[in-house]
Every structure is written in structure tokens, then in C-alpha cells.
Design a protein around this motif. Structure first.
Motif, mmCIF file in Angstrom:
data_model
loop_
_atom_site.group_PDB
_atom_site.id
_atom_site.type_symbol
_atom_site.label_atom_id
_atom_site.label_comp_id
_atom_site.label_asym_id
_atom_site.label_seq_id
_atom_site.Cartn_x
_atom_site.Cartn_y
_atom_site.Cartn_z
ATOM 1 N N VAL A 211 0.857 -1.187 0.000
ATOM 2 C CA VAL A 211 0.000 0.000 0.000
ATOM 3 C C VAL A 211 0.892 1.236 0.000
ATOM 4 O O VAL A 211 2.007 1.222 0.540
ATOM 5 C CB VAL A 211 -0.939 -0.011 1.226
ATOM 6 C CG1 VAL A 211 -1.788 1.247 1.281
ATOM 7 C CG2 VAL A 211 -1.833 -1.235 1.193
ATOM 8 N N ASP A 212 0.390 2.307 -0.592
ATOM 9 C CA ASP A 212 1.184 3.526 -0.681
ATOM 10 C C ASP A 212 1.384 4.154 0.694
ATOM 11 O O ASP A 212 0.559 4.000 1.606
ATOM 12 C CB ASP A 212 0.498 4.518 -1.622
ATOM 13 C CG ASP A 212 1.413 5.680 -1.957
ATOM 14 O OD1 ASP A 212 2.276 5.512 -2.834
ATOM 15 O OD2 ASP A 212 1.274 6.740 -1.314
ATOM 16 N N PHE A 213 2.474 4.914 0.810
ATOM 17 C CA PHE A 213 2.851 5.538 2.070
ATOM 18 C C PHE A 213 1.820 6.554 2.548
ATOM 19 O O PHE A 213 1.733 6.842 3.746
ATOM 20 C CB PHE A 213 4.219 6.225 1.888
ATOM 21 C CG PHE A 213 4.833 6.747 3.150
ATOM 22 C CD1 PHE A 213 5.570 5.913 3.976
ATOM 23 C CD2 PHE A 213 4.662 8.085 3.518
ATOM 24 C CE1 PHE A 213 6.141 6.409 5.139
ATOM 25 C CE2 PHE A 213 5.232 8.573 4.680
ATOM 26 C CZ PHE A 213 5.972 7.728 5.496
ATOM 27 N N VAL A 220 -6.012 1.167 6.672
ATOM 28 C CA VAL A 220 -5.586 0.033 5.847
ATOM 29 C C VAL A 220 -5.788 -1.275 6.600
ATOM 30 O O VAL A 220 -6.278 -2.274 6.045
ATOM 31 C CB VAL A 220 -4.121 0.213 5.419
ATOM 32 C CG1 VAL A 220 -3.617 -1.029 4.701
ATOM 33 C CG2 VAL A 220 -3.975 1.429 4.521
ATOM 34 N N MET A 221 -5.407 -1.310 7.876
ATOM 35 C CA MET A 221 -5.567 -2.524 8.670
ATOM 36 C C MET A 221 -7.042 -2.922 8.772
ATOM 37 O O MET A 221 -7.386 -4.103 8.690
ATOM 38 C CB MET A 221 -4.978 -2.308 10.063
ATOM 39 C CG MET A 221 -3.464 -2.081 10.087
ATOM 40 S SD MET A 221 -2.516 -3.588 9.941
ATOM 41 C CE MET A 221 -2.806 -4.312 11.541
ATOM 42 N N LYS A 222 -7.928 -1.940 8.934
ATOM 43 C CA LYS A 222 -9.355 -2.243 9.035
ATOM 44 C C LYS A 222 -9.880 -2.807 7.715
ATOM 45 O O LYS A 222 -10.649 -3.786 7.695
ATOM 46 C CB LYS A 222 -10.122 -0.988 9.434
ATOM 47 C CG LYS A 222 -11.625 -1.217 9.603
ATOM 48 C CD LYS A 222 -12.328 0.044 10.027
ATOM 49 C CE LYS A 222 -13.822 -0.208 10.246
ATOM 50 N NZ LYS A 222 -14.479 -0.807 9.071
ATOM 51 N N ARG A 281 -10.899 -9.874 -3.069
ATOM 52 C CA ARG A 281 -11.681 -8.971 -2.227
ATOM 53 C C ARG A 281 -10.829 -7.837 -1.681
ATOM 54 O O ARG A 281 -11.327 -6.720 -1.473
ATOM 55 C CB ARG A 281 -12.341 -9.756 -1.099
ATOM 56 C CG ARG A 281 -13.308 -10.816 -1.598
ATOM 57 C CD ARG A 281 -14.158 -11.390 -0.498
ATOM 58 N NE ARG A 281 -14.994 -12.493 -0.982
ATOM 59 C CZ ARG A 281 -15.939 -13.087 -0.271
ATOM 60 N NH1 ARG A 281 -16.191 -12.677 0.966
ATOM 61 N NH2 ARG A 281 -16.643 -14.082 -0.786
ATOM 62 N N ILE A 282 -9.558 -8.088 -1.417
ATOM 63 C CA ILE A 282 -8.668 -7.011 -0.970
ATOM 64 C C ILE A 282 -8.507 -5.972 -2.080
ATOM 65 O O ILE A 282 -8.519 -4.755 -1.835
ATOM 66 C CB ILE A 282 -7.315 -7.585 -0.530
ATOM 67 C CG1 ILE A 282 -7.461 -8.305 0.814
ATOM 68 C CG2 ILE A 282 -6.261 -6.481 -0.416
ATOM 69 C CD1 ILE A 282 -6.189 -8.980 1.278
ATOM 70 N N PHE A 283 -8.374 -6.434 -3.308
ATOM 71 C CA PHE A 283 -8.246 -5.506 -4.439
ATOM 72 C C PHE A 283 -9.493 -4.618 -4.542
ATOM 73 O O PHE A 283 -9.401 -3.393 -4.709
ATOM 74 C CB PHE A 283 -8.046 -6.292 -5.734
ATOM 75 C CG PHE A 283 -8.093 -5.459 -6.970
ATOM 76 C CD1 PHE A 283 -6.987 -4.740 -7.386
ATOM 77 C CD2 PHE A 283 -9.259 -5.379 -7.722
ATOM 78 C CE1 PHE A 283 -7.031 -3.959 -8.530
ATOM 79 C CE2 PHE A 283 -9.318 -4.602 -8.871
ATOM 80 C CZ PHE A 283 -8.194 -3.891 -9.275
ATOM 81 N N ILE A 284 -10.676 -5.235 -4.435
ATOM 82 C CA ILE A 284 -11.914 -4.454 -4.536
ATOM 83 C C ILE A 284 -12.037 -3.483 -3.366
ATOM 84 O O ILE A 284 -12.430 -2.312 -3.534
ATOM 85 C CB ILE A 284 -13.118 -5.404 -4.592
ATOM 86 C CG1 ILE A 284 -13.075 -6.257 -5.868
ATOM 87 C CG2 ILE A 284 -14.424 -4.630 -4.520
ATOM 88 C CD1 ILE A 284 -14.152 -7.313 -5.942
ATOM 89 N N LYS A 290 -10.337 4.011 -2.181
ATOM 90 C CA LYS A 290 -9.401 4.902 -2.868
ATOM 91 C C LYS A 290 -8.024 4.910 -2.197
ATOM 92 O O LYS A 290 -7.404 5.951 -1.979
ATOM 93 C CB LYS A 290 -9.974 6.327 -2.930
ATOM 94 C CG LYS A 290 -11.245 6.428 -3.777
ATOM 95 C CD LYS A 290 -11.764 7.836 -3.821
ATOM 96 C CE LYS A 290 -12.910 7.967 -4.829
ATOM 97 N NZ LYS A 290 -13.987 6.975 -4.627
ATOM 98 N N ILE A 291 -7.569 3.715 -1.876
ATOM 99 C CA ILE A 291 -6.230 3.539 -1.308
ATOM 100 C C ILE A 291 -5.308 3.085 -2.430
ATOM 101 O O ILE A 291 -5.559 2.064 -3.080
ATOM 102 C CB ILE A 291 -6.239 2.520 -0.156
ATOM 103 C CG1 ILE A 291 -7.146 3.010 0.975
ATOM 104 C CG2 ILE A 291 -4.828 2.272 0.364
ATOM 105 C CD1 ILE A 291 -7.295 2.006 2.110
#
Length: 340
Positions: A211-213, A220-222, A281-284, A290-291
């Protein structure tokens, strides 16, 4: 001169000596039979009975071994077939050894056979055969240890002797492994020194999400936890899980790329479908929130609060100054007077 009277006398005595000869032979035979029945037959019967008892014990133990293996269906059909193979080998080996020792005992005690020359020649022949077939003997011994220690079974995914794949069949001498592109490898058991079993007890696969900085780590964790638990609670995939997915936090930061590992504990060699669905599902989920995905070539400008995409720049090269030690000396043309 031929003596007709002597010949006539010998011919007259021959009919009288013939019955006596057969009588003596019959008496010797009766004496030998009596000695055999009194002394040798009990020895022979005792050796045969003892041999039969030992063979019965070996057969009972091997059949019991197979019955115990087949009474535990959780260990699998492949394991039961391996135990049957090992039991048959043990039974044949034990019966051969018992029969050989019984034959030696009968030859020595019943028939009074001198075993020293036989054992000497057998020892020399055994040494010669052992030297010629030592690799085969080593293969079989190592194969028996693999079966006894249950290092791997038919159907397991393993790494053996630098080869990875699924165990298709195995025996005391060799193991056959088929890799992902269908190639079948035959590995002698003597070459198997290290065994990596990828399907024993359970599997622990890990998905490394980049994931981007700029993304908030808590958010992100959630998102990752919700996506992973949605697969965990799905009836189509819940049976393969042995525990809930675990998020290990931030594993590493590489430039503007942040790595979040997500670990699963599933049944052995049953994780692939669940992993693929989790990645989908992570990709979706990342797209819906919008991460941005991680990119080692993206630079985050913290002061301006913006993201810029740049390519890797080569370090600046110092100016190219001429080397004074490599300069040619100035020369003057003696005809024209010009200096070079």
C-alpha cells in the motif's frame, strides 16, 4: 588253464550268498530307521514346529500392523498402502531369515552336514553381492526409514533432492514426484537427505499487500481485516480455515511502499482457493476506499501534501576534467615553426 571246478563251486555258492546280502542290507536299513525315529525325528519335528510358530508370529504381527493402519481412516488411504507395503516386505524378509536358519539347523543336527564350507562360500558370495549392490541396499534401507518415520505420504507436496512436486508413488527403492508442469521425477531413496513436506498437519500462507505511504495505517488494517474475515465467514471457504486470519502490522517500508502481511492457517494444501478469493476482495476493498497500491517508483512529497510519479534518476556525474598526466606535450614543427 581255466579251472572249471572252481567256477562250478562259486556258482553253487552264489544263490546261498544273495539272500544273506539282502538280509544284511535290510537289517542296516532297519537300524538306521530306528536311530532316525529315536534321535533325528524328534529334532526335525522340534525345528519344524518352532519354525512354524515363528512364521505364524511374524504373520500375525504384520497383519495386525495393517489392521491398525486401516482402522484409522484419518491417516489416509495412501498411508495405509505404504504400511501394507512395509508389512509385506517385513513379512517376506522375516520368513526368509527364519527359513534359512531352520534349513541350516536341519542340515547340521539331522543330516550331520558340515556347514563350515557352505558358510564360508556364502560369506564370500554375500560380500561380493553386497559390494556390487550397495546402492540398492542403501536405497531400500533409507526407504524403510522413510516409511517407518512417516516423513511423507503419497499425495503430499514436498521438496526432495532439489525437486518440488506432488508425491505420486513410492516404494522401498524410489520415490516418484510430479511437478507443476507434469514432469515426473524418479528419485532413488538414497539421494533423499532432506525432506521439506509442504502439506503436513496445516499450512501457513501469507499475502503481502503493498500500500502507498500516503494511506492511513489504521484504515488500511481495518480494510484488510474486513476483506480477510469476509472470506473466513463465507460458507464456501470456511471449512478450510483452522483459525481466523491474522494481520501482523507493517512488515517493511520501501520508499513510498508499505508492506502489510496477512497470514492464514488452513488445512494442509487446501489454502489456494481461499487465498485467491481473499486477494480479489482485498483488491476491490482498496479500490472502493481509494487507497493507492504501493509503488517503489512513486515519491511522496510530505510538505506539499501531494504525490508525484517520477522515474529513478541516475546520480549526477561530476564534470569531465582533462587528466593533466595524460596530456600530450606541445611540439613545434621545425619547418613551419607552428606549435601543436
Amino acid at each position: 588253464m581255466f579251472n572249471f571246478s572252481a567256477c562250478s563251486l562259486a556258482a553253487a555258492r552264489a544263490p546261498q550268498q544273495t539272500p544273506q546280502f539282502f538280509h544284511d542290507v535290510f537289517q542296516d536299513w532297519l537300524t538306521s530307521l530306528q536311530e532316525f525315529l529315536q534321535h533325528d525325528l524328534p529334532k526335525l519335528l522340534s525345528v519344524l514346529i518352532f519354525t512354524w510358530v515363528l512364521i505364524w508370529v511374524v504373520d500375525f504381527l504384520t497383519r495386525r500392523m495393517v489392521a491398525i493402519a486401516e482402522s484409522h481412516p484419518g491417516r489416509g488411504i495412501a498411508r495405509a498402502s505404504q504400511i501394507r507395503t512395509m508389512a509385506s516386505v517385513l513379512r517376506a524378509t522375516a520368513i526368509g531369515i527364519v527359513g534359512f536358519l531352520a534349513a541350516l539347523q536341519i542340515l547340521r543336527d539331522v543330516f550331520n552336514f558340515n556347514l563350515a564350507p557352505l558358510l564360508t562360500s556364502a560369506g564370500v558370495a554375500g560380500v561380493a553381492i553386497g559390494l556390487a549392490a550397495q546402492t540398492i541396499v542403501k536405497d531400500c534401507l533409507n526407504g524403510m526409514l522413510i516409511l517407518l518415520e512417516d516423513q511423507y505420504n503419497v499425495g503430499d507436496v514436498v521438496r526432495l533432492a532439489g525437486v518440488s512436486g506432488t508425491v505420486e508413488s513410492m516404494s522401498l527403492r524410489k520415490t516418484m514426484v510430479r511437478d507443476g508442469d507434469g514432469t515426473l521425477y524418479t528419485i532413488p531413496n538414497s539421494q533423499i537427505t532432506n525432506v521439506a513436506n509442504l502439506t503436513r498437519d496445516y499450512s501457513l500462507p501469507t499475502i503481502n499487500v503493498a500500500v502507498d505511504f500516503s494511506a492511513n495505517p489504521d484504515e488500511v488494517m481495518k480494510v484488510l481485516r474486513d476483506a480477510a474475515m469476509s472470506v473466513r465467514n463465507d460458507p464456501a471457504y470456511s471449512d478450510v480455515y483452522l483459525a481466523d486470519p491474522s494481520l501482523l502490522g507493517i512488515d517493511s517500508i520501501k520508499g513510498s511502499q508499505v508492506i502489510y502481511p496477512v497470514q492464514f492457517k488452513t488445512l494442509a494444501n487446501q489454502q489456494w482457493a481461499a487465498l485467491r478469493e481473499t486477494e480479489r476482495r482485498i483488491f476491490i476493498a482498496l479500490h472502493d476506499h481509494k487507497i493507492l497500491p504501493g509503488d517503489p517508483n512513486r515519491v511522496f512529497n510530505g510538505s506539499a501534501g501531494s504525490l508525484t510519479q517520477t522515474s529513478k534518476q541516475l546520480p549526477e556525474q561530476p564534470p569531465n576534467h582533462p587528466d593533466a598526466t595524460a596530456a600530450k606535450p606541445r611540439e613545434t614543427n621545425p619547418f613551419t615553426g607552428e606549435t601543436n
